[in-house]
Design a protein around this motif. Structure first.
Motif, PDB file in Angstrom:
ATOM      1  N   ASN A 134      13.644   5.986   3.304  1.00 21.46           N
ATOM      2  CA  ASN A 134      14.872   6.570   3.831  1.00 21.46           C
ATOM      3  C   ASN A 134      14.897   8.086   3.674  1.00 21.46           C
ATOM      4  N   ARG A 135      14.352   8.599   2.582  1.00 21.37           N
ATOM      5  CA  ARG A 135      14.225  10.055   2.420  1.00 21.37           C
ATOM      6  C   ARG A 135      13.384  10.638   3.552  1.00 21.37           C
ATOM      7  N   ARG A 136      12.283   9.956   3.856  1.00 23.18           N
ATOM      8  CA  ARG A 136      11.377  10.440   4.909  1.00 23.18           C
ATOM      9  C   ARG A 136      12.069  10.400   6.274  1.00 23.18           C
ATOM     10  N   VAL A 137      12.831   9.330   6.514  1.00 18.59           N
ATOM     11  CA  VAL A 137      13.552   9.205   7.783  1.00 18.59           C
ATOM     12  C   VAL A 137      14.531  10.360   7.957  1.00 18.59           C
ATOM     13  N   MET A 138      15.239  10.715   6.903  1.00 14.17           N
ATOM     14  CA  MET A 138      16.226  11.783   6.997  1.00 14.17           C
ATOM     15  C   MET A 138      15.567  13.149   7.138  1.00 14.17           C
ATOM     16  N   ILE A 139      14.461  13.358   6.437  1.00 10.03           N
ATOM     17  CA  ILE A 139      13.732  14.623   6.577  1.00 10.03           C
ATOM     18  C   ILE A 139      13.236  14.771   8.012  1.00 10.03           C
ATOM     19  N   ARG A 154      17.620  12.399  17.875  1.00  8.30           N
ATOM     20  CA  ARG A 154      16.287  11.818  17.732  1.00  8.30           C
ATOM     21  C   ARG A 154      16.052  11.498  16.261  1.00  8.30           C
ATOM     22  N   ALA A 155      15.844  10.225  15.953  1.00 11.71           N
ATOM     23  CA  ALA A 155      15.605   9.819  14.573  1.00 11.71           C
ATOM     24  C   ALA A 155      15.093   8.392  14.554  1.00 11.71           C
ATOM     25  N   LYS A 156      14.351   8.050  13.505  1.00  5.20           N
ATOM     26  CA  LYS A 156      13.972   6.672  13.259  1.00  5.20           C
ATOM     27  C   LYS A 156      15.051   6.017  12.420  1.00  5.20           C
ATOM     28  N   SER A 157      15.083   4.695  12.442  1.00  6.49           N
ATOM     29  CA  SER A 157      16.072   3.968  11.656  1.00  6.49           C
ATOM     30  C   SER A 157      15.633   3.866  10.204  1.00  6.49           C
ATOM     31  N   GLY A 158      16.614   4.010   9.309  1.00  8.91           N
ATOM     32  CA  GLY A 158      16.373   3.709   7.913  1.00  8.91           C
ATOM     33  C   GLY A 158      16.632   2.236   7.678  1.00  8.91           C
ATOM     34  N   THR A 159      16.567   1.841   6.416  1.00  8.31           N
ATOM     35  CA  THR A 159      16.851   0.455   6.078  1.00  8.31           C
ATOM     36  C   THR A 159      17.685   0.413   4.815  1.00  8.31           C
ATOM     37  N   THR A 165      20.382   7.248  11.763  1.00  8.49           N
ATOM     38  CA  THR A 165      19.415   6.475  10.975  1.00  8.49           C
ATOM     39  C   THR A 165      19.896   5.066  10.667  1.00  8.49           C
ATOM     40  N   GLN A 166      21.165   4.775  10.992  1.00  9.11           N
ATOM     41  CA  GLN A 166      21.757   3.459  10.734  1.00  9.11           C
ATOM     42  C   GLN A 166      21.817   3.133   9.239  1.00  9.11           C
ATOM     43  N   LEU A 167      21.920   4.176   8.437  1.00 12.11           N
ATOM     44  CA  LEU A 167      22.139   4.004   7.008  1.00 12.11           C
ATOM     45  C   LEU A 167      23.633   4.100   6.713  1.00 12.11           C
ATOM     46  N   THR A 168      24.035   3.557   5.585  1.00 12.06           N
ATOM     47  CA  THR A 168      25.439   3.676   5.193  1.00 12.06           C
ATOM     48  C   THR A 168      25.739   5.126   4.816  1.00 12.06           C
ATOM     49  N   LYS A 169      27.014   5.481   4.926  1.00 12.80           N
ATOM     50  CA  LYS A 169      27.405   6.845   4.563  1.00 12.80           C
ATOM     51  C   LYS A 169      27.111   7.136   3.097  1.00 12.80           C
ATOM     52  N   GLN A 170      27.266   6.133   2.257  1.00 14.87           N
ATOM     53  CA  GLN A 170      26.985   6.336   0.832  1.00 14.87           C
ATOM     54  C   GLN A 170      25.496   6.585   0.608  1.00 14.87           C
ATOM     55  N   ALA A 171      24.649   5.819   1.316  1.00 10.80           N
ATOM     56  CA  ALA A 171      23.204   6.018   1.174  1.00 10.80           C
ATOM     57  C   ALA A 171      22.806   7.416   1.633  1.00 10.80           C
ATOM     58  N   VAL A 172      23.375   7.862   2.759  1.00  9.33           N
ATOM     59  CA  VAL A 172      23.088   9.202   3.264  1.00  9.33           C
ATOM     60  C   VAL A 172      23.525  10.252   2.244  1.00  9.33           C
ATOM     61  N   SER A 173      24.721  10.095   1.686  1.00  8.23           N
ATOM     62  CA  SER A 173      25.220  11.067   0.711  1.00  8.23           C
ATOM     63  C   SER A 173      24.310  11.134  -0.509  1.00  8.23           C
ATOM     64  N   ASN A 174      23.868   9.989  -0.990  1.00  6.65           N
ATOM     65  CA  ASN A 174      22.986   9.966  -2.166  1.00  6.65           C
ATOM     66  C   ASN A 174      21.664  10.673  -1.885  1.00  6.65           C
ATOM     67  N   ILE A 175      21.107  10.402  -0.685  1.00  9.24           N
ATOM     68  CA  ILE A 175      19.815  11.001  -0.350  1.00  9.24           C
ATOM     69  C   ILE A 175      19.965  12.499  -0.135  1.00  9.24           C
ATOM     70  N   ILE A 176      21.024  12.917   0.543  1.00  4.52           N
ATOM     71  CA  ILE A 176      21.256  14.345   0.763  1.00  4.52           C
ATOM     72  C   ILE A 176      21.353  15.088  -0.566  1.00  4.52           C
ATOM     73  N   GLU A 177      22.075  14.495  -1.519  1.00 11.22           N
ATOM     74  CA  GLU A 177      22.204  15.128  -2.827  1.00 11.22           C
ATOM     75  C   GLU A 177      20.848  15.242  -3.520  1.00 11.22           C
ATOM     76  N   ASP A 178      20.021  14.193  -3.400  1.00 13.00           N
ATOM     77  CA  ASP A 178      18.676  14.249  -3.980  1.00 13.00           C
ATOM     78  C   ASP A 178      17.836  15.335  -3.322  1.00 13.00           C
TER      79      ASP A 178
END
Length: 400
Positions: free
Chosen positions: A22-27, A8-13, A45-58
């Motif tokens: 995108n931070r809110r979508v992942m939270i 269950r998740a909303k899509s990021g962009t 979330t349909q985000l790229t793996k790099q985008a996910v990695s960057n947000i997770i680190e943040d």
């Protein structure tokens, strides 16, 4: 490979300028699903793996997300699940009712960490605010004993009280006119140093249902709240809908007969206030909840008579909600004890025919929700959490 069941998740962009969304979508994805790997998050979330990695680190750096132990399953690649850090954020929730104030502090996942309550002087907001500020201070002090970082991680104060707001007929005692005309939000912001938001009590109850109750994971639900008054909290397209003036869902004001002499609003006949009047009970009585529970369990004839009459009117309100909004389910919530709420739910059946009466339903047309008297305060506390962390599709539209 690890589990690839739906998440269950909303899509990021992946548009530029939408990192906050995108931070809110992942939270939200982590809040809904408990724990997910980076691959899970990218897929959901349909985000790229790099985008996910960057947000997770943040998020890890901000103390909102933590990595769990690496999981190894069969011959697949090992993966690291992540979850939210509950103490990563806190919020204060305040319920103001005619005779009572309740304050809670919740963490990022909605767990109540501290609470306090007191009677409020009726229609005396100046004195009432002083009592409320003391309750907030007590709850914050209790939280500070649990988490040393609590003050730094408080994101705001959410207030829930009966609506509607901003109407001309401000002398109507059902609407708490003195509180409506008092600069409440300004007084609370000055007294607490927190950002303050306001919603009606039915919307707060719907928020509580969305986080920890029957509306969890449901995109279209309406919470029919039977308290001192009556309201409907609207969850539409997965988000709380408040209307143009914050008054969406004020179904208690709906007339049960044609407008004009003799017209009666729903809440004057089917609310708990009407029950208190029917039983001759004082709504300011500190033992009121326990008294109602005892009477309902004892099958008191006066309570039974009120239930039958109220159920007749509330059955009509469910029909109206279904016809207008086409929700997946209607959730009956109440400030009444569970014993009384269950009787009311049973008496509302059979429901009136409507467009919701169709074969193959996954959810019941009407179900019982939270009857905890603290639910509104919890829902109020969820408002600043949502304001800080929930996805808002308007962010995408503005960025686009």
């Amino acid at each position: 490979m690890h589990d690839i069941s739906p998440i269950r998740a909303k899509s990021g962009t992946n548009q530029e300028g939408t990192s906050a969304h995108n931070r809110r979508v992942m939270i939200e994805a982590l809040r809904l699903n408990g724990q997910l790997s980076r691959a899970d998050l990218a897929r959901a979330t349909q985000l790229t793996k790099q985008a996910v990695s960057n947000i997770i680190e943040d998020l890890e750096r901000d103390g909102l997300v933590v990595a769990l132990n690496t999981v190894r399953k069969g011959r697949g690649q090992p993966f690291t699940p992540y979850r939210l850090v509950p103490e990563g954020a806190f919020a204060v929730g305040l319920q103001i009712d005619r005779h009572l104030g309740r304050v809670v502090v919740v963490d990022l996942i909605g767990k109540v960490m501290a609470r306090a309550e007191a009677n409020l002087p009726f229609d005396e907001p100046s004195a009432g605010v002083e009592i409320i500020l003391d309750l907030v201070a007590r709850a914050r002090h209790e939280l500070a004993g649990i988490s040393a970082q609590s003050e730094r991680r408080l994101v705001g104060l959410g207030v829930a009280m009966p609506g509607p707001f901003g109407l001309n007929n401000s002398d109507d005692k059902w609407m708490m006119p003195a509180w409506q005309q008092f600069p409440l939000l300004e007084a609370l912001a000055a007294g607490t140093g927190l950002d303050v938001g306001l919603q009606n009590d039915a919307a707060a109850c719907a928020t509580a249902e969305r986080i920890v109750g029957a509306a969890h994971g449901i995109d279209h639900a309406v919470c029919l709240y039977v308290g001192y008054g009556i309201g409907a909290g609207l969850i539409l397209n997965g988000e709380l809908y408040t209307g143009g003036n914050g008054n969406a869902g004020e179904i208690g004001l709906a007339l049960l007969s044609p407008a004009g002499p003799g017209s009666t609003p729903l809440e004057h006949r089917a609310s708990l206030a009407s029950l208190y009047q029917h039983l001759g009970l004082n709504p300011a009585d500190a033992q009121l909840y326990e008294r109602l529970d005892t009477l309902a369990l004892a099958d008191d004839p006066k309570v039974a008579a009120w239930v039958e009459a109220a159920a007749h009117d509330l059955r009509w309100s469910v029909h109206l909600i279904e016809t207008m909004l086409d929700p997946q389910t209607v959730i009956l919530t109440s400030g009444a004890p569970a014993s009384l709420a269950r009787r009311l739910l049973q008496a509302m059946h059979p429901l009136l025919p409507s467009i919701a009466d169709r074969p193959g339903r996954r959810l019941p047309r009407l179900q019982l929700g939270i009857t905890d008297p603290w639910a509104i305060a919890v829902g109020a506390a969820a408002e600043p959490i949502g304001r800080a962390f929930d996805p808002r599709f308007s962010a995408i539209l503005k960025a686009g």
